[in-house]
Design an enzyme around this catalytic site. Structure first.
Site, PDB file in Angstrom:
ATOM      1  N   HIS A 148       0.868  -1.180   0.000  1.00 45.47           N
ATOM      2  CA  HIS A 148       0.000   0.000   0.000  1.00 45.47           C
ATOM      3  C   HIS A 148       0.910   1.238   0.000  1.00 45.47           C
ATOM      4  O   HIS A 148       2.020   1.186   0.524  1.00 45.47           O
ATOM      5  CB  HIS A 148      -0.842  -0.057   1.285  1.00 45.47           C
ATOM      6  CG  HIS A 148      -1.886   0.995   1.417  1.00 45.47           C
ATOM      7  ND1 HIS A 148      -1.602   2.300   1.769  1.00 45.47           N
ATOM      8  CD2 HIS A 148      -3.236   0.939   1.291  1.00 45.47           C
ATOM      9  CE1 HIS A 148      -2.729   2.992   1.853  1.00 45.47           C
ATOM     10  NE2 HIS A 148      -3.734   2.193   1.559  1.00 45.47           N
ATOM     11  N   ASP A 154       3.230  -4.060   7.530  1.00 41.58           N
ATOM     12  CA  ASP A 154       1.910  -3.451   7.396  1.00 41.58           C
ATOM     13  C   ASP A 154       0.902  -4.560   7.681  1.00 41.58           C
ATOM     14  O   ASP A 154       0.688  -5.442   6.851  1.00 41.58           O
ATOM     15  CB  ASP A 154       1.742  -2.894   5.984  1.00 41.58           C
ATOM     16  CG  ASP A 154       0.320  -2.384   5.723  1.00 41.58           C
ATOM     17  OD1 ASP A 154      -0.547  -2.553   6.611  1.00 41.58           O
ATOM     18  OD2 ASP A 154       0.087  -1.837   4.633  1.00 41.58           O
ATOM     19  N   GLN A 213      -4.436  -5.399   7.105  1.00 41.41           N
ATOM     20  CA  GLN A 213      -5.424  -6.353   6.608  1.00 41.41           C
ATOM     21  C   GLN A 213      -5.293  -7.694   7.313  1.00 41.41           C
ATOM     22  O   GLN A 213      -6.043  -8.627   7.027  1.00 41.41           O
ATOM     23  CB  GLN A 213      -5.265  -6.554   5.088  1.00 41.41           C
ATOM     24  CG  GLN A 213      -5.393  -5.290   4.264  1.00 41.41           C
ATOM     25  CD  GLN A 213      -6.798  -4.714   4.277  1.00 41.41           C
ATOM     26  OE1 GLN A 213      -7.774  -5.407   4.554  1.00 41.41           O
ATOM     27  NE2 GLN A 213      -6.907  -3.429   3.993  1.00 41.41           N
ATOM     28  N   LYS A 270     -10.489  -0.701  10.683  1.00 37.19           N
ATOM     29  CA  LYS A 270     -10.650  -1.884   9.830  1.00 37.19           C
ATOM     30  C   LYS A 270     -10.951  -3.135  10.651  1.00 37.19           C
ATOM     31  O   LYS A 270     -11.099  -4.224  10.116  1.00 37.19           O
ATOM     32  CB  LYS A 270      -9.380  -2.116   9.003  1.00 37.19           C
ATOM     33  CG  LYS A 270      -9.098  -1.023   7.969  1.00 37.19           C
ATOM     34  CD  LYS A 270      -8.001  -1.475   7.029  1.00 37.19           C
ATOM     35  CE  LYS A 270      -7.264  -0.353   6.342  1.00 37.19           C
ATOM     36  NZ  LYS A 270      -8.052   0.455   5.434  1.00 37.19           N
ATOM     37  N   CYS A 281      -4.873   2.514  -3.458  1.00 38.79           N
ATOM     38  CA  CYS A 281      -3.614   3.035  -2.905  1.00 38.79           C
ATOM     39  C   CYS A 281      -2.474   2.039  -3.071  1.00 38.79           C
ATOM     40  O   CYS A 281      -1.651   1.870  -2.162  1.00 38.79           O
ATOM     41  CB  CYS A 281      -3.768   3.442  -1.443  1.00 38.79           C
ATOM     42  SG  CYS A 281      -4.954   4.757  -1.215  1.00 38.79           S
TER      43      CYS A 281
END
Lengths: 411, 167
Positions: free
Chosen positions: A124, A200, A203, A226, A368
């Site tokens: 991202h 990251d 998710q 999220k 993104c």
């Protein structure tokens, strides 16, 4: 115990509403999830009963607010397997700020000419752009881990790519293709090469059981919104010895031990990285979100999403046939509940517009991740993503809407 | 509530299926300008020939995008070919006036109601004939798509201004 999505749905007030006279089919949780009543109530209870600034007042409700926020920190840390939750969990405004913090603090202190930062092509922009920004000042090299045809990381060249690398910027799961990456394997190789790993986990943490100590990474960033929590709250987890040695990022109130006429001394962890009034209600909302997720069980959440993803890939392929491409790994177990779709000859923006008529919320765009879009050879995709409240009715509605959109534009 | 037929008028779909002036021009003498829609990743390339009198003698469109951005680019190319820069500027202003939403409609409650076109802005250019471009009027009811419709126009304006600077 089987996962009861119907029971889960009842906890999310927004899912009771209709849009365009139809049942709201929310398939954009990879962008931002919906919130259960318990999260909304935890936040309003805070405002109604103990609202006060933290870490300062000695009066009762200020202490209660401080305890609630620090309790949330411990809860977050335990949820992700942080060895030292009280010092290693930093609250930020979102995962983007968390990643910028690492680049601007650890990166600025440790990177220079002759060094390299290795970034995967799945990333991202939030795990790309901060490194570009820093590169402009520090003059290090940026390299990329390439992808295989099904959007998995191609690690054939990893030993060579890691030569001279000090930072590996790695996503645990792609927000576009759902690709799960071999975090432990890459981290072991990175450490052997003398590099740290900045994960990251935006998710990943909301959807899979997470244990940062077991993954072995050095930093992990994710966002509250999220994972059933509110917007405005992000998390940076980092290994204590790294965080301890790092200079502060933002300066101001709350992050100092002492300020004098000739300078300042930063506070201890985690305050050192939390300048200004923090998002107090949001930490409390995040705490409630984690309680909710743990009530479901993260193993069960993951299993539900794999089942739903497999069902969706099968249903959509049957319905649309060769016209449909689903980017990323073909095997549902190798991916998260994120489907980036392309239909021959129809732009994702147009697809999504027609699907909106069915009250099916999917997201068109580059998500993104423009470098990844370039590798996939597309400008944009239409992305559907699943979470705890989605069920097979949602998949059926998605298939119906997609088929309608395809026929609307067929010429 | 606006329906899909407000957005996807037949003439729009026709320009999408059969885009006019698609392709490239040799640079130089032509000028090339690139425009991006940062939201959706769409990309428009405008190739432009301007003669000494400031007339758009030829135009070609490249790039990829949705039906709205592609049809808007196609209609634009047909509309500006043979026009002077001054005429193109008037046409651009009229088109963008049609695409502008009055601020008061952004102030309304969260429910997506009717978007209010900016009548004052429209009135200022009502003498300009938009022709086929009128078909894009419905886009204003889908505010997220306005940027799709204006992308080609912004790219053209950029191309003209670069062409004039280099002249």
């Amino acid at each position: 115990m089987t996962f009861d999505a119907q029971k889960v749905r009842a906890d999310f007030p927004i899912l009771e509403r209709e849009v365009k006279g139809r049942r709201l089919v929310f398939l954009d949780s990879a962008a931002s999830s919906q919130k259960p009543t318990s999260v909304l109530e935890a936040m309003s209870t805070y405002y109604e009963t103990i609202n006060a600034n933290v870490h300062r007042g000695v009066y009762e409700i200020a202490e209660a607010a401080t305890n609630a926020m620090e309790g949330a920190r411990i809860r977050v840390g335990r949820f992700i397997g942080a060895p030292r939750p009280a010092t290693e969990v930093i609250f930020t405004k979102n995962a983007t700020e968390s990643l910028n913090l690492v680049a601007r603090s650890w990166g600025a202190a440790n990177l220079g000419p002759g060094d390299a930062v290795l970034i995967t092509q799945l990333e991202h922009h939030a795990n790309i752009v901060p490194w570009f920004q820093l590169q402009a000042e520090k003059g290090f090299e940026i390299r990329w881990i390439p992808l295989t045809a099904d959007a998995q990381l191609d690690l054939t060249d990893l030993p060579r790519l890691l030569d001279g690398v000090k930072v590996v910027a790695l996503t645990a799961m792609s927000n576009v293709t759902g690709t799960l990456t071999p975090v432990r394997e890459i981290t072991a190789a990175a450490h052997d090469a003398g590099a740290i790993v900045v994960l990251d986990a935006c998710q990943y943490v909301p959807h899979l059981p997470t244990d940062v100590a077991n993954l072995g990474v050095d930093f992990a960033a994710f966002s509250g919104h999220k994972m059933l929590g509110p917007t405005g709250i992000g998390v940076l987890w980092g290994r204590e010895e790294l965080l301890d040695a790092m200079p502060p990022f933002l300066g101001g109130g709350g992050m100092i031990l002492d300020v004098r006429l000739d300078g300042f001394t930063p506070a201890e962890l985690p305050a050192k990285f939390e300048a200004g009034t923090p998002p107090i209600a949001e930490t409390i909302g995040l705490h409630a979100a984690i309680d909710y997720l743990e009530g479901l069980g993260m193993e069960a959440v993951r299993e539900h999403e794999v089942t739903l993803t497999a069902h969706a890939m099968r249903t959509l392929t049957e319905r649309l046939g060769d016209k449909l491409t689903i980017h990323g790994p073909a095997e549902p177990a190798a991916r998260g509940g994120v489907l980036s779709m392309a239909v021959d000859g129809i732009h994702p923006h147009d697809l999504s517009q027609v699907m909106d008529e069915h009250a099916v919320c999917v997201r068109p765009g580059h998500h993104c991740a423009k470098p990844l879009m370039k590798v996939l050879g597309v400008g944009a995709t239409a992305r559907a993503s699943f979470y705890v409240y989605n069920d097979t009715d949602d998949v059926d509605a998605l298939a119906e809407a997609l088929a309608d959109a395809a026929s609307f534009f067929s010429f | 509530m606006p329906g899909l037929e407000d957005l996807y008028r037949e003439i729009i779909l026709d320009h999408y299926r059969n885009p006019r002036n698609r392709g490239e021009l040799e640079v130089p003498p032509a000028h090339r300008a690139e425009g991006f829609n940062p939201l959706c990743g769409d990309e428009i390339v405008v190739f432009l020939d301007l003669d000494d009198a400031g007339t758009v003698t030829d135009i070609r469109i490249g790039g990829t995008g949705c039906s709205i951005s592609q049809s808007s680019a196609s209609m634009m190319s047909a509309a500006v070919k043979g026009k002077t820069v001054a005429e193109v500027e008037d046409l651009t202003k009229a088109f963008k006036a049609m695409m502008s939403v009055h601020e008061s409609s952004l102030d309304a409650e969260g429910e997506s109601g009717e978007e209010i076109p900016d009548e004052a802005a429209l009135a200022a250019f009502e003498e300009v004939k938009l022709g086929d471009l009128e078909a894009l009027r419905g886009v204003v009811k889908f505010p997220v798509r306005i940027k799709c419709a204006t992308l080609a126009w912004n790219t053209l304006a950029q191309g003209i201004s670069e062409a004039q600077e280099s002249a």
